[in-house]
Write a protein that holds these residues in place. Structure first.
Motif, PDB file in Angstrom:
ATOM      1  N   ARG A 319      56.589  26.004  76.198  1.00 19.30           N
ATOM      2  CA  ARG A 319      58.122  25.903  76.102  1.00 19.30           C
ATOM      3  C   ARG A 319      58.234  24.684  77.248  1.00 19.30           C
ATOM      4  NH1 ARG A 319      61.260  30.063  73.794  1.00 19.30           N
ATOM      5  NH2 ARG A 319      59.696  31.538  73.029  1.00 19.30           N
ATOM      6  N   ARG A 457      63.633  24.377  70.415  1.00 17.95           N
ATOM      7  CA  ARG A 457      62.008  24.404  70.373  1.00 17.95           C
ATOM      8  C   ARG A 457      61.681  23.267  69.458  1.00 17.95           C
ATOM      9  NH1 ARG A 457      59.728  29.403  71.007  1.00 17.95           N
ATOM     10  NH2 ARG A 457      57.683  27.926  70.838  1.00 17.95           N
ATOM     11  N   ASP A 488      63.475  35.743  72.070  1.00 13.03           N
ATOM     12  CA  ASP A 488      63.629  35.053  70.872  1.00 13.03           C
ATOM     13  C   ASP A 488      63.800  36.078  69.714  1.00 13.03           C
ATOM     14  OD1 ASP A 488      63.892  32.643  72.280  1.00 13.03           O
ATOM     15  OD2 ASP A 488      61.789  31.957  71.661  1.00 13.03           O
TER      16      ASP A 488
END
Length: 631
Positions: A319, A457, A488
């Motif tokens: 992330r 992402r 998610d």
């Protein structure tokens, strides 16, 4: 006339300690004497180490020696990296040989000086080495192989390529390494079934190389397997030392001198964003190896020590991977200052999958900028002489030597791995560190701190997985990123993320600090936060508009809530607000801040937990998910 320093009275440590005690007394730490005041400012590290707030010339430290001389703490060459910098080594593990060849050529044309190739099960096929290295000037660029158990086959294929190119055996591949590491493979796979055979094969190859290909090293003492499992700096060093000593014994038993045997080894360590600990670790590695070779009767051989530093994969995140550029830059700087002769910067997207061209470019340019623009190599051992760094170097070395001796008492590294001793100790260290990560005492920017739930992402092709079965492969951000993945998944399935209502009691000026804190905390686990300011209502017994709160809760769609305000408002409204939340169907109620003496009262009113600086953030997030029911 400007006064000179000599006109001021000299200050001693006791005077400084008294001044520190006075400052701490103003912050609420009363009654500390000078020694206790200094201790209050000290920082505890892993391995039982302590960093003091002040170091002076009065510290009794052994002389580290000049650069290029025993015990080589300050480097193995008198000139350091002044003349030619360090070796910029790029890592490649793409199974497609043509893509790997394109990437290798792009790297070498743009500043990289050697390549580290995964071949076999974790990279291109060994037979594809000619394709991978097509167009590479093998007399200029060193090649370091990592073929696991197939190192002998890979070495022979590489040597055949040297011969096909007409390169002299005595100089071909200078600076390269076959990458044999039987004990490292045992640590990675958890099996010692092949260790004896692989060790025998590696020793035979090393003897041949020492005679026929003196520029190529055979054995890689790869400490990354221990670092990647969560080892401390001392555990990483001590495990590497035990590995090197075991190889040294085997090589000398096969007829090589201590000096020739040592010249067949290269050490690989992790460099982290803890810059001073990384600097001290690499300096300690040279000190420890010099001690081993001194005991073996060949101190000068320590001057041939080659250190390859790799930026830590443990610190990399999936992330907000852009922050990885900052982490690797600091780690690269630390490794360069610490005296690594070869350095690999992992691309910022390495935790996601195979890196793209841009990520590899940033990785190699990080080193080029530090060398060519910041001139980091132009000062020999720039950290040398710092009382702090010199003391930390000795402390890390002492702790590593203790772990090395424990491994030796366990009959050596092979038995220590087979018995589970190494796994147990490293596991305990990682468990302790994991608690600090969970409480954000070791914050992870972009993950446990200041997360961005709406980030786009990055997608990368899957990288070859680790050789499993032995020591685990960990990353600091794993636990938080697992929760983000749950969020998610719920977003993909239902169109909404798990939600937390932040109940702002009192005025915005009062609740905003704690609502911002709570938002940051819960978003670290992928929980979307919805701020619900509660209007005050003077004629209400509760002090706020309960009906407006119930309506806002229904609109928020949240099943969990966190009260946010100042302590004074909590004292007047928290219990009533908790009751309203429970009646409105909120399944779990948190409160931002420490409860102090009111904890029992608050819990009786229906408040389940308290979130504050230093609390177990992962526990709070998991409890929220348990109530929300996200899968």
């Amino acid at each position: 006339m400007t006064p000179s320093a000599t006109q001021f009275p000299a200050a001693d440590r006791e005077q400084w300690q008294r001044l520190v005690a006075g400052v701490l007394a103003k912050s609420g730490k009363q009654g500390l004497d000078g020694v206790a005041a200094e201790a209050a400012l000290s920082t505890r590290l892993d391995d039982g180490l302590t960093v003091l707030p002040l170091y002076t010339a009065g510290e009794a430290l052994p002389e580290p020696g000049p650069p290029g001389f025993a015990p080589y703490v300050r480097g193995t060459r008198p000139q350091g990296a002044v003349l030619d910098g360090w070796d910029i080594r790029q890592h490649h593990a793409d199974p497609d040989p043509r893509r790997t060849n394109e990437a290798v050529l792009a790297d070498l044309e743009n500043g990289v000086t050697s390549v580290w190739l995964e071949v076999g099960e974790r990279g291109p096929a060994i037979d594809a080495l000619p394709t991978v290295l097509d167009g590479v000037f093998l007399d200029l660029a060193a090649v370091v192989l990592d073929a696991g158990a197939d190192f002998r086959e890979a070495a022979h294929r590489l040597f055949a390529l040297y011969d096909e190119r007409g390169l002299p055996a005595g100089s071909a591949g200078a600076g390269g390494n076959v990458g044999a590491d039987p004990f490292g493979l045992q640590a990675r796979t958890g099996s010692d079934a092949q260790t004896s055979e692989l060790l025998r094969s590696a020793v035979e190859l090393a003897v041949d190389n020492a005679r026929d290909r003196p520029g190529i090293r055979t054995l890689m003492v790869d400490a990354l397997v221990y670092h990647d499992a969560g080892a401390t700096a001392a555990q990483e060093l001590g495990s590497a030392l035990a590995t090197a000593v075991a190889y040294l014994r085997e090589l000398t038993a096969a007829g090589l001198s201590v000096s020739a045997a040592a010249a067949q080894l290269e050490f690989r360590f992790a460099a982290t964003a803890d810059q001073f600990l990384t600097i001290a670790k690499l300096r300690a590695a040279r000190l420890l190896w010099a001690r081993v070779l001194q005991a073996s009767g060949s101190t000068e051989a320590a001057g041939e020590l080659r250190l390859h530093a790799v930026t830590s994969s443990v610190m990399m995140t999936e992330r907000d991977p852009w922050v990885n550029m900052l982490r690797t830059t600091v780690a690269c700087l630390a490794a360069g200052v610490g005296g690594a002769q070869s350095l690999t910067v992992l691309p910022f997207d390495a935790a996601i999958g195979l890196p793209d061209d841009f990520a590899r470019r940033i990785a190699r340019n990080t080193q080029s900028i530090l060398l060519d623009e910041s001139h980091l190599g132009r000062v020999v051992d720039p950290a040398g002489g710092s009382w702090y760094v010199e003391q930390l170097t000795r402390d890390v070395a002492r702790a590593a030597w203790g772990w090395f001796q424990e491994i030796e008492r366990a009959a050596g590294l092979r038995e220590a791995l087979a018995s589970g001793l190494v796994a147990e100790r490293i596991g305990a260290a990682w468990e302790k560190r994991g608690k600090d990560i969970a409480r954000r005492r070791e914050p992870i920017l972009g993950v446990s701190e200041f997360p961005h739930l709406g980030e786009e992402r990055l997608v990368r092709p899957a990288a070859p997985g680790p050789r499993g079965g032995g020591l685990p492969v960990v990353r600091r951000s794993d636990a938080f990123e697992e929760l983000r993945a749950r969020s998610d998944a719920q977003l993909a399935a239902s169109g909404t993320r798990p939600r937390m209502a932040l109940i702002g009691l009192g005025s915005e000026a009062v609740f905003s600090a704690r609502s911002s804190f709570a938002a940051n905390l819960f978003q670290a686990g992928g929980i979307e936060t919805v701020l619900v300011p509660v209007p005050t209502k003077a004629d209400s017994d509760a002090g706020f508009d309960a009906e407006a709160l119930v309506k806002a809760l229904a609109d928020s769609g949240a099943r969990v809530a966190c009260l946010c305000s100042g302590d004074a408002v909590y004292a007047e409204q928290a219990t009533a607000a908790a009751g309203v939340l429970r009646e409105a169907g909120i399944g779990r109620v948190s409160l931002a801040g420490r409860p102090g003496e009111r904890e029992e009262e608050y819990r009786a009113a229906g408040i389940d937990e308290f979130v504050y600086v230093g609390c177990d953030v992962l526990a709070a997030l998991r409890a929220a998910y348990a109530e929300i029911g996200a899968s």
